[in-house]
Motif scaffolding. Sequence first.
Motif, PDB file in Angstrom:
ATOM      1  N   LYS B 225      38.493  46.248  32.778  1.00 27.78           N
ATOM      2  CA  LYS B 225      38.754  44.893  33.258  1.00 27.78           C
ATOM      3  C   LYS B 225      39.706  44.792  34.442  1.00 27.78           C
ATOM      4  O   LYS B 225      39.810  43.748  35.063  1.00 27.78           O
ATOM      5  CB  LYS B 225      39.286  44.032  32.112  1.00 27.78           C
ATOM      6  N   LEU B 226      40.431  45.824  34.744  1.00 31.93           N
ATOM      7  CA  LEU B 226      41.403  45.735  35.836  1.00 31.93           C
ATOM      8  C   LEU B 226      40.853  46.302  37.140  1.00 31.93           C
ATOM      9  O   LEU B 226      41.599  46.548  38.086  1.00 31.93           O
ATOM     10  CB  LEU B 226      42.693  46.478  35.451  1.00 31.93           C
ATOM     11  N   SER B 227      39.551  46.507  37.204  1.00 29.82           N
ATOM     12  CA  SER B 227      38.981  47.211  38.346  1.00 29.82           C
ATOM     13  C   SER B 227      38.855  46.352  39.594  1.00 29.82           C
ATOM     14  O   SER B 227      39.056  46.820  40.701  1.00 29.82           O
ATOM     15  CB  SER B 227      37.638  47.800  37.965  1.00 29.82           C
ATOM     16  N   GLN B 228      38.477  45.084  39.414  1.00 32.83           N
ATOM     17  CA  GLN B 228      38.437  44.217  40.587  1.00 32.83           C
ATOM     18  C   GLN B 228      38.763  42.781  40.231  1.00 32.83           C
ATOM     19  O   GLN B 228      38.708  42.381  39.074  1.00 32.83           O
ATOM     20  CB  GLN B 228      37.094  44.314  41.314  1.00 32.83           C
ATOM     21  N   SER B 229      39.128  42.022  41.257  1.00 27.50           N
ATOM     22  CA  SER B 229      39.547  40.641  41.038  1.00 27.50           C
ATOM     23  C   SER B 229      38.410  39.789  40.527  1.00 27.50           C
ATOM     24  O   SER B 229      37.279  39.901  40.987  1.00 27.50           O
ATOM     25  CB  SER B 229      40.024  40.031  42.358  1.00 27.50           C
ATOM     26  N   THR B 230      38.747  38.911  39.583  1.00 24.80           N
ATOM     27  CA  THR B 230      37.797  37.884  39.206  1.00 24.80           C
ATOM     28  C   THR B 230      38.109  36.658  40.044  1.00 24.80           C
ATOM     29  O   THR B 230      39.249  36.427  40.423  1.00 24.80           O
ATOM     30  CB  THR B 230      37.950  37.520  37.720  1.00 24.80           C
ATOM     31  N   ALA B 231      37.111  35.896  40.354  1.00 24.81           N
ATOM     32  CA  ALA B 231      37.256  34.635  41.087  1.00 24.81           C
ATOM     33  C   ALA B 231      38.045  34.863  42.384  1.00 24.81           C
ATOM     34  O   ALA B 231      37.857  35.868  43.051  1.00 24.81           O
ATOM     35  CB  ALA B 231      37.907  33.595  40.199  1.00 24.81           C
ATOM     36  N   LYS B 232      38.933  33.924  42.731  1.00 26.86           N
ATOM     37  CA  LYS B 232      39.658  34.038  44.000  1.00 26.86           C
ATOM     38  C   LYS B 232      41.083  34.537  43.788  1.00 26.86           C
ATOM     39  O   LYS B 232      42.000  34.177  44.509  1.00 26.86           O
ATOM     40  CB  LYS B 232      39.672  32.671  44.683  1.00 26.86           C
TER      41      LYS B 232
END
Lengths: 248, 248
Positions: B225-232
């Motif tokens: 879950k910490l691999s890429q940003s969710t939303a903005k």
Amino acid sequence: MENSTLQLLLQRRTIRAFKAQTLTAEQVQTLMEVAQHTATSNFWQQSSFIHVTDPQIRAQIREITAQNYVGANGDLFIFVADLYRNQQIRQEKGLDDGVLHNTDLFLQAVEDTVLAIQNVTTAAESMGLGCVFLGSVQNDAQKMIELLKLPQLTFPLLGLQVGIPNQEPQLKPRLPLQFRTFENSYDYHYHLDDLKDYDQVVHTYYDLRDANRRIDTFTHQIATKLSQSTAKRDQIGKVLHQQGLCLK
Amino acid sequence: MENSTLQLLLQRRTIRAFKAQTLTAEQVQTLMEVAQHTATSNFWQQSSFIHVTDPQIRAQIREITAQNYVGANGDLFIFVADLYRNQQIRQEKGLDDGVLHNTDLFLQAVEDTVLAIQNVTTAAESMGLGCVFLGSVQNDAQKMIELLKLPQLTFPLLGLQVGIPNQEPQLKPRLPLQFRTFENSYDYHYHLDDLKDYDQVVHTYYDLRDANRRIDTFTHQIATKLSQSTAKRDQIGKVLHQQGLCLK
């Protein structure tokens, strides 16, 4: 109407004088369990808690904070925003650091950490103990990092001195709710004049830190105290970057 | 041994399903008084609280958070880090903004804000209500700023949905204390293997959000879950700068 928890929260005051006694091991354990069970953003559990018992480290932290009660009577805890643990887990799994260096993630770690320190404070107060938050550990964040051997992706956010109260301060008067609560959108149509009554109330409060004189009005404090950085606080942005935090 | 406040704090769980009832005016008033009386860094009182009652704004915030319980049953509050009020006081007194644009000051405002939201949550729970923290308002911080008409030097940090619980979730298992508490200095000598038992415990927990399956282990969540940003969320640093915050 008020239950005992509400009474605690509504009557809360900062304690800065403690009896010459440390907490029991059981009390420390309870406080740490409360920290552990605090809500955490996305279940990532990005905070850690350091109990500072070494007299030398306590003395050095007292020096950083420039507050004589820090690391003196009672127990001292440092609350650390901690993205390092999850970085290590990812590295052991062969993954890169993902978003851990982003401002977003730092804010989440800060939130985890502050939620925990407030819960520990409420817990301590429910046990008859008193507390003072120590934002003053940020007077020299870099020195704190060295003292506590904090790794990359951590930041020493707040300290908490906890002990048996040896003073009974007055309840400090707060800004009336009309200035702090809004419905649906921010209302910025207030003026200095609106704060006159509150300024008067604040001026009648006697601070135990200097019992011989009244404290300055609220707006006078805002005018005089926010003008320049105390200590090394203007370096916090730089220290965060050095720790690998808020890079984006 | 445990008093009722400790029981609340140690047994705390997030509530995400509420009965179709709003809080009474008296309950809202009590919660806002608790926010008001929360400790504040340097007495600068740098947080504000917005009660969102407008159905249209609630719907738009629900959309930002992508959580169907946000702005639905119960009451919605947004907790705002607020350096604007003190800027206005200084300007009316003919002063410049002093250190208000520094990271140091933003962190203090964030601390004020998070201490307050935790106290409001504890207060609400002591009154038999349930709460869910909404970090998800940061999914689109810029949109939140526009919706709530937030001025410069403010930031919408967290939301809180409060209501009468309509579910009884299990207590979610936390990282054992050995991984989160240290004495005198940070201890970073743990390995994935040490987390095996905890991973197993987490895996046996049933999340009410998806009652049909067990949740992933802790370390698996950290890996995925910490691999890429969710939303903005990767734009938060930029939004802070646009708001005049953390410039130094």
